[in-house]
Write a protein that holds these residues in place. Structure first.
Motif, PDB file in Angstrom:
ATOM      1  N   SER A   1       3.165  23.866  -2.285  1.00  0.00           N
ATOM      2  CA  SER A   1       3.604  22.597  -1.713  1.00  0.00           C
ATOM      3  C   SER A   1       2.754  21.456  -2.231  1.00  0.00           C
ATOM      4  O   SER A   1       1.572  21.625  -2.520  1.00  0.00           O
TER       5      SER A   1
ATOM      6  N   GLU B   1      15.790  16.816  -3.537  1.00  0.00           N
ATOM      7  CA  GLU B   1      15.355  16.143  -2.317  1.00  0.00           C
ATOM      8  C   GLU B   1      14.104  16.776  -1.721  1.00  0.00           C
ATOM      9  O   GLU B   1      13.195  16.075  -1.275  1.00  0.00           O
ATOM     10  N   LYS B   2      14.030  18.109  -1.747  1.00  0.00           N
ATOM     11  CA  LYS B   2      12.898  18.797  -1.136  1.00  0.00           C
ATOM     12  C   LYS B   2      12.117  19.654  -2.119  1.00  0.00           C
ATOM     13  O   LYS B   2      11.077  20.207  -1.752  1.00  0.00           O
ATOM     14  N   ASN B   3      12.613  19.782  -3.336  1.00  0.00           N
ATOM     15  CA  ASN B   3      11.972  20.661  -4.312  1.00  0.00           C
ATOM     16  C   ASN B   3      11.718  19.947  -5.629  1.00  0.00           C
ATOM     17  O   ASN B   3      12.405  18.989  -5.982  1.00  0.00           O
TER      18      ASN B   3
ATOM     19  N   GLN C   1       6.451  12.198   0.456  1.00  0.00           N
ATOM     20  CA  GLN C   1       7.350  13.216   0.981  1.00  0.00           C
ATOM     21  C   GLN C   1       6.887  14.610   0.549  1.00  0.00           C
ATOM     22  O   GLN C   1       6.485  14.807  -0.592  1.00  0.00           O
TER      23      GLN C   1
ATOM     24  N   ARG D   1       7.116  18.165  -0.869  1.00  0.00           N
ATOM     25  CA  ARG D   1       7.989  18.838  -1.833  1.00  0.00           C
ATOM     26  C   ARG D   1       7.439  20.239  -2.105  1.00  0.00           C
ATOM     27  O   ARG D   1       6.222  20.447  -2.076  1.00  0.00           O
TER      28      ARG D   1
END
Length: 240
Positions: free
Chosen positions: A85, A109-111, A91, A93
């Motif tokens: 992480s 968006e998250k990775n 944010q 990721r």
């Protein structure tokens, strides 16, 4: 750089604190995510006072070390593993390593997905190159906007931006060389925090020292700079 050994409780026991003497007015105590502890003090501060101050703050230092130790591996870009992480522009990721016939990075968006060929397996180098290029693009865009809006009218020349990995600074300015250096890890922070650091360093083109004129100018141009600085310290590095 001098060091001071602070006796804490297990598992930290004898913790080394790095002492930096600088031409500054305020004292800065920081605990970094790699568990390094740095105390920056004015040149005239005595060794006895440093010892007293660190003993007084030993509980706070231990608390920050324990928090980072418990989240070991979080927010790192060093020796990445799939599932590591980190933060990008404030944010969380997750970094995912995949094998592909092409070397590239895809941002979701998250990775953050890092592709490398089976033959090369150079995920680390590919991610570092992508990260630095993204940092440079964002820093340049933000500096251009701030410089054109605030500083151009003062007749100063727009400085050149350099990017480095720095352990104790978010940025630095060398007015004599018209040069600003920004920490590539600043890209982890929220954009508002990046804007604060850039404005801070640009202000040194007009006011080289951290005096009243410097902070008055900073406050006029960015009234909430203290809140942005606090957010930066809390989200990416704990500091006093």
């Amino acid at each position: 750089m001098k060091t001071y050994v602070l006796d804490l409780v297990s598992p930290f026991d004898r913790t080394t604190v790095y002492i930096e003497r600088k031409n500054i007015k305020n004292i800065h105590l920081k605990v970094f995510r790699d568990l390094k502890v740095v105390l920056s003090v004015p040149n005239e501060v005595t060794d006895e006072w440093i010892s007293y101050f660190l003993k007084k703050k030993s509980g706070w230092i231990e608390k920050q070390l324990r928090k980072y130790k418990q989240s070991s591996g979080y927010n790192t870009l060093i020796d990445i593993k799939s599932g590591t992480s980190t933060q990008l522009l404030g944010q969380d990721r997750r970094i995912i390593k995949k094998i592909s016939d092409r070397n590239c990075v895809i941002e979701e968006e998250k990775n953050i997905i890092v592709y490398a060929s089976e033959k090369s397996k150079k995920h680390q180098q590919i991610l570092e190159r992508w990260w630095r290029e993204k940092a440079y693009d964002i820093y340049i865009n933000e500096m251009d906007e701030i410089f054109n809006r605030i500083f151009r009218k003062y007749g100063v020349e727009k400085p050149t931006i350099y990017i480095r990995k720095m352990k104790t600074l978010w940025g630095s300015c060398t007015p004599s060389k018209n040069k600003i250096t920004l920490n590539e890890y600043l890209l982890k922070a929220d954009l508002r925090c990046i804007q604060y650091v850039i404005l801070h360093e640009l202000t040194h083109l007009l006011y080289p020292y951290h005096n009243n004129d410097f902070y008055n100018f900073l406050t006029v141009q960015m009234p909430d700079w203290k809140e942005r600085k606090k957010q930066l310290d809390l989200e990416v590095v704990q500091g006093l």
